[in-house]
Motif scaffolding. Sequence first.
Motif, PDB file in Angstrom:
ATOM      1  N   TYR A  20       0.854  -1.193   0.000  1.00  0.00           N
ATOM      2  CA  TYR A  20       0.000   0.000   0.000  1.00  0.00           C
ATOM      3  C   TYR A  20       0.890   1.243   0.000  1.00  0.00           C
ATOM      4  O   TYR A  20       1.893   1.287   0.695  1.00  0.00           O
ATOM      5  CB  TYR A  20      -0.897   0.052   1.239  1.00  0.00           C
ATOM      6  N   GLU A  21       0.499   2.215  -0.767  1.00  0.00           N
ATOM      7  CA  GLU A  21       1.198   3.507  -0.717  1.00  0.00           C
ATOM      8  C   GLU A  21       0.799   4.233   0.566  1.00  0.00           C
ATOM      9  O   GLU A  21      -0.298   4.022   1.076  1.00  0.00           O
ATOM     10  CB  GLU A  21       0.737   4.384  -1.887  1.00  0.00           C
ATOM     11  N   PRO A  22       1.637   5.122   1.030  1.00  0.00           N
ATOM     12  CA  PRO A  22       1.171   5.967   2.151  1.00  0.00           C
ATOM     13  C   PRO A  22      -0.098   6.707   1.729  1.00  0.00           C
ATOM     14  O   PRO A  22      -0.180   7.187   0.597  1.00  0.00           O
ATOM     15  CB  PRO A  22       2.316   6.944   2.362  1.00  0.00           C
ATOM     16  N   ALA A  23      -1.082   6.730   2.609  1.00  0.00           N
ATOM     17  CA  ALA A  23      -2.336   7.434   2.306  1.00  0.00           C
ATOM     18  C   ALA A  23      -2.554   8.445   3.421  1.00  0.00           C
ATOM     19  O   ALA A  23      -3.328   8.226   4.346  1.00  0.00           O
ATOM     20  CB  ALA A  23      -3.483   6.427   2.232  1.00  0.00           C
ATOM     21  N   LYS A 127      -7.814   6.636  11.413  1.00  0.00           N
ATOM     22  CA  LYS A 127      -9.045   5.878  11.176  1.00  0.00           C
ATOM     23  C   LYS A 127      -9.837   5.720  12.468  1.00  0.00           C
ATOM     24  O   LYS A 127     -11.060   5.633  12.441  1.00  0.00           O
ATOM     25  CB  LYS A 127      -8.752   4.536  10.508  1.00  0.00           C
ATOM     26  N   LYS A 339      -4.042   6.763   6.629  1.00  0.00           N
ATOM     27  CA  LYS A 339      -5.372   6.155   6.802  1.00  0.00           C
ATOM     28  C   LYS A 339      -5.298   4.646   6.953  1.00  0.00           C
ATOM     29  O   LYS A 339      -6.265   4.013   7.365  1.00  0.00           O
ATOM     30  CB  LYS A 339      -6.264   6.533   5.614  1.00  0.00           C
ATOM     31  N   ASN A 340      -4.163   4.048   6.600  1.00  0.00           N
ATOM     32  CA  ASN A 340      -4.025   2.597   6.731  1.00  0.00           C
ATOM     33  C   ASN A 340      -3.271   2.173   7.982  1.00  0.00           C
ATOM     34  O   ASN A 340      -2.981   0.993   8.156  1.00  0.00           O
ATOM     35  CB  ASN A 340      -3.326   2.034   5.499  1.00  0.00           C
TER      36      ASN A 340
ATOM     37  N   ARG C  35      -9.575   0.428   3.978  1.00  0.00           N
ATOM     38  CA  ARG C  35      -8.189   0.665   3.539  1.00  0.00           C
ATOM     39  C   ARG C  35      -8.181   1.657   2.392  1.00  0.00           C
ATOM     40  O   ARG C  35      -9.039   1.608   1.505  1.00  0.00           O
ATOM     41  CB  ARG C  35      -7.555  -0.648   3.066  1.00  0.00           C
ATOM     42  N   SER C  36      -7.224   2.538   2.427  1.00  0.00           N
ATOM     43  CA  SER C  36      -7.142   3.567   1.399  1.00  0.00           C
ATOM     44  C   SER C  36      -6.029   3.168   0.423  1.00  0.00           C
ATOM     45  O   SER C  36      -4.859   3.157   0.784  1.00  0.00           O
ATOM     46  CB  SER C  36      -6.828   4.900   2.082  1.00  0.00           C
ATOM     47  N   ILE C  37      -6.429   2.787  -0.793  1.00  0.00           N
ATOM     48  CA  ILE C  37      -5.463   2.304  -1.781  1.00  0.00           C
ATOM     49  C   ILE C  37      -5.320   3.373  -2.853  1.00  0.00           C
ATOM     50  O   ILE C  37      -6.257   3.635  -3.607  1.00  0.00           O
ATOM     51  CB  ILE C  37      -5.946   0.965  -2.394  1.00  0.00           C
ATOM     52  N   LYS C  38      -4.143   3.984  -2.883  1.00  0.00           N
ATOM     53  CA  LYS C  38      -3.949   5.149  -3.745  1.00  0.00           C
ATOM     54  C   LYS C  38      -2.762   4.950  -4.676  1.00  0.00           C
ATOM     55  O   LYS C  38      -1.891   4.129  -4.426  1.00  0.00           O
ATOM     56  CB  LYS C  38      -3.692   6.396  -2.881  1.00  0.00           C
ATOM     57  N   LYS C  39      -2.735   5.781  -5.704  1.00  0.00           N
ATOM     58  CA  LYS C  39      -1.585   5.945  -6.603  1.00  0.00           C
ATOM     59  C   LYS C  39      -1.051   4.619  -7.121  1.00  0.00           C
ATOM     60  O   LYS C  39      -1.801   3.811  -7.658  1.00  0.00           O
ATOM     61  CB  LYS C  39      -0.482   6.748  -5.883  1.00  0.00           C
ATOM     62  N   ALA C  41      -0.131   1.932  -5.735  1.00  0.00           N
ATOM     63  CA  ALA C  41      -0.750   0.731  -5.161  1.00  0.00           C
ATOM     64  C   ALA C  41      -2.080   0.462  -5.841  1.00  0.00           C
ATOM     65  O   ALA C  41      -2.446  -0.692  -6.106  1.00  0.00           O
ATOM     66  CB  ALA C  41      -0.954   0.922  -3.658  1.00  0.00           C
TER      67      ALA C  41
END
Lengths: 492, 297, 307
Positions: A20-23, A127, A339-340, C35-39, C41
């Motif tokens: 997962y990318e940093p969010a 969260k 957020k994760n 879960r926040s899946i961005k860019k 990812a």
Amino acid sequence: MATKKQTPKTTAAPAAGWKYEPALESTDHVRFEKRYGHFIDGKFTAAKSYFGAINPATEEQLAEFGQGSAAEVDTAVKSARRGYEKYWSKTPPSERAKYLYRIARLLQEHARELAILETMNGGKPIKESRDVDLPLAAAHFFYYAGWADKLQYAFGGAQVAPLGVAGQVIPWNFPLLMAAWKIAPALACGNTVVLKAAETTPLTAMKLAEIFQEADLPPGVVNFVNGDGRTGAALVNHPDINKVAFTGSTEVGRAIQKQLAGTGKRLTLELGGKGANIIFDDAALDQAIEGIISGIFFNQGHVCCAGSRLLVQESIHDEVVRRLTHRLSTLRVGNPLDKNTDVGAINSRAQLDKIEAYLGYGVEDGAVRHSAPCPLPGRGFFVAPTFFTGVAPAHRIAADEIFGPVLSVMTFRTPEEAVAKANATPYGLSAGIWTDKGSKLFAVASQLKAGVIWGNSFNRFDATSPFGGFKESGFGREGGRQGLLPYLEVRG
Amino acid sequence: MKTPAQTNMRLTVAKTYKLFIGGAFPRTESGRSVALRNRSGEFVANASRASRKDLREAVVAARKAAESWAGRTAYLRSQILYRAAEMMESRRESLTATLVKAHGKTAKAAEAEVSASIDRLVWYAGWCDKLTQVLGNQNPVAGPFFNMSSPEATGVVVLFAGESSPLLGLVSIVAPVICGGNAVVACSPIAHAPIVIDFAEVLATSDLPAGVVNLLTGNRDELLPTAASHRDIDAIGAVGLSMEEQVLLEGGASATIKRVWIDTDRTSSAWALADHQSLYRITPFLEVKTSWHPMGL
Amino acid sequence: MSVHNGVVRSAYHPPAWKAVDAVAVEARAAALGTRSIKKAAKLQGLLLAVSMIDLTTLEGSDTPGKVRDLCAKAMRPLPGRSDIPSTGAVCVYPPLVAVAKEALAGSGVKVAAVATYFPSGQGDLAMKLEEVRRTVEAGADEIDMVIDRRAFLMGDYAKVFDEIAATVEACGPAHLKVILETGELQTYDKVRFASQLAIDAGAHFIKTSTGKVQPAATLPVTLVMLEVIREHYFKTGKMVGMKPAGGIRTAKDALKYLVMVNETLGDAWMSPDWFRLGASVLLNDILMQLEKERLGAYDSLRYHTLG
């Protein structure tokens, strides 16, 4: 002329290893002052001296807050008394209700900003502040708003009356939510308030003060004095306080009860805990594992009702430990604003030191340490979520409230032994019971000496649901109809 | 002085006023007794002066009884309290006589106090199986949970009765506490011993399990500090404390976060008023337990 | 008497019922859904999701023409974008297996076929097995069977087990996905039990739904099944695949399923060999998301083919 059908060109699946990318939650739109004194008589006031409060995830100072002196506390109490006599006691109950509804709505409207500030100042994952603290805080005002003009129905026809001025002292683990738990019922019952937030987490109380201004709450009805324990002591010992409500450690609760001896001030205490989370062999195990995880790692374990003692039926001990080990490996520890992030920053250096000391005691006393293999940020106060196996009830990690992400795993053989072990503590705040058998759940629940019992669940909260302890976890309830009692004189 | 043989009179059998602990009537372990005299100075009886150790023994007995008492059905507890009222009714003449002879009451006042005491027991007997309904409730939480709150007994409660009303004052503080499922150690002034022990006899014959109520007579300045600091007591209730005693009690209680309830002393005729039987004399000795149960298929 | 998957069939004892707490499993599924899946990812997740799709058409009106269109889309979902992988498989009814096989020849995209009296499973075992054998002979790489819910709901678990075990045999080299039709089992406990039973009987994949019954795949049902797979792996070291099917319509949904697999089973399952999404309209929604990432503007369905 037709061309021959070619073997189609295709692309293979991407390689495994999905990260997962940093969010990061954006902090662009949050605003707060560099310096706050106190909030007295409806206005922000200056203090004589100030201290800094930091973001525990970065160790950078966020803002300065007044160190409330005895004189400043006195001014705040006088303001609350004036607010009581001049305004609040003369405000019709139905109007009190409307103020509280208004505050609830404003909390909802400012929820995002408040959640971000709660996370920045407290270190809890965004969260959680977004999905737990803020919705519950608003719900608390909304729930008690409705009681303000229905108090005559609360206690079976008994006559009720407000107490006057309430002095309230709250901890750093749920800063805004604890303020809501304290202020909403006090105001609904017709009292006025002087509240002191914890010295590490005063920021959202100041934002709440802005909301009170926005809601046009009459001056003096709620006052905030900032400061450390000395300010708290000055507040609870002030002679013109009618009622003291404290949430915090049992040690400080004891001191307050002692200081208040003979004063006739009404007192409620919501203190420490060492909650037992009991897992029977017929439990829905995968869900029980989630319950164990949220029971101890929710809010970094900075939860008075945390399920910090895991009591597992011996026959499934190994299975539970294997699953826990796996689950621990999937926890995401780090920047609370991501957020994760599942587990954020420890609230303060002092608390981190205490937790690390207990991690040492666990090993020293002979238990086996299992810590999450996650990387920890280089800055800020972080600790890997941990559970210990081979823990004996006599170990320090099994007996003391650590107030951190540290779980002690112990075993039992029979329901009777489970109950005996669960009750073998001076605390009595919470307990969890995991079993698929309803009759067993109810039987065990009835034998546990704890104020909140979570059957096949843990760390659930609701404005309508009374919360509070047995034994040295304190007395009085917050939430629900019973949460009105600490703020009322009841005759009948 | 003439002997009975000379006068042809029967020698009366004097009652020894001991303590009531764990369903038995032991002498104080200290062996201390105090001669009680009536208003005209005549000797009435020797009464036991309970010691700190007697208090400790009584707490042990109460602790032993507490869980099973709280665990009985509310219906059964209600019947046992009512049975105590029945036993009291059947002894109303002797209780009245004790109040007259040993405590200097007029016949009329004594009778009124006994009647009020019986009625008070009946009133609280009726509460046992209603408390949960009136004080407890289901909570409509915003989620798929069956959530309920109900009152439970605090545990072991030590009570200090006031000076003014030896029987009704005692019954008025003991009944609400046991009605909620607690076990009690009640301490009365030594001078109250005759009627206190008469009341103990009522309880001993009323199906109340041993140890649920323990009655001591003694000096408050001796017993109060011990109770305040005792770590196996969950709550203390007291009537008519001085400011010094309040500070001592509440200060001591803080060591283990005991619940403390303090009320003013009052005369028998004041105690007899209906506002001194109240649901809110039961609640200081109850804990609210809230339990969550998921609802799902 | 015969032996299947190490179990003597006649001596098979159904797995013990293990409870699932509905509220807690739904809460966990919902939590994973936040879960926040961005860019990067998100991009990688969407590409992965494409490669996991069993692009499905299961209509009475299916014809060779429709199936060929679908196969073309499966092999190259968006002509001109070679970064977008082929789908995992095309899923059709048995009579169309040969058409699909030919269309997909050499592409690496698998042919999956539903069998065993799909979707009801109400049929004779011998006929079911015959259908499976002929379908595999026609070129199916994967068979999606349905369990006999009649037997299951009547409590005849041995019959359900035997049918699955026999179908595994009949599949020969083809992989078997066992459809539980969770919408008809209704409770999570039964889903859990049926999952374990299917795995014990030799299923290579367990699959939620036919797509013909509502509700089809849901996140909590999938979580329960993933947890059974995890437990089986803990116990035996053997991996079993998972396929939620039906009702997965958006790229956002697909990412939620991926997050769930990632955090329940881990990296090893993050491949079309072990995880599939049974879907039809999902692919276009993902393609639109991928185009949005490329163009920096929201896309329209008008730029995407049917199917």
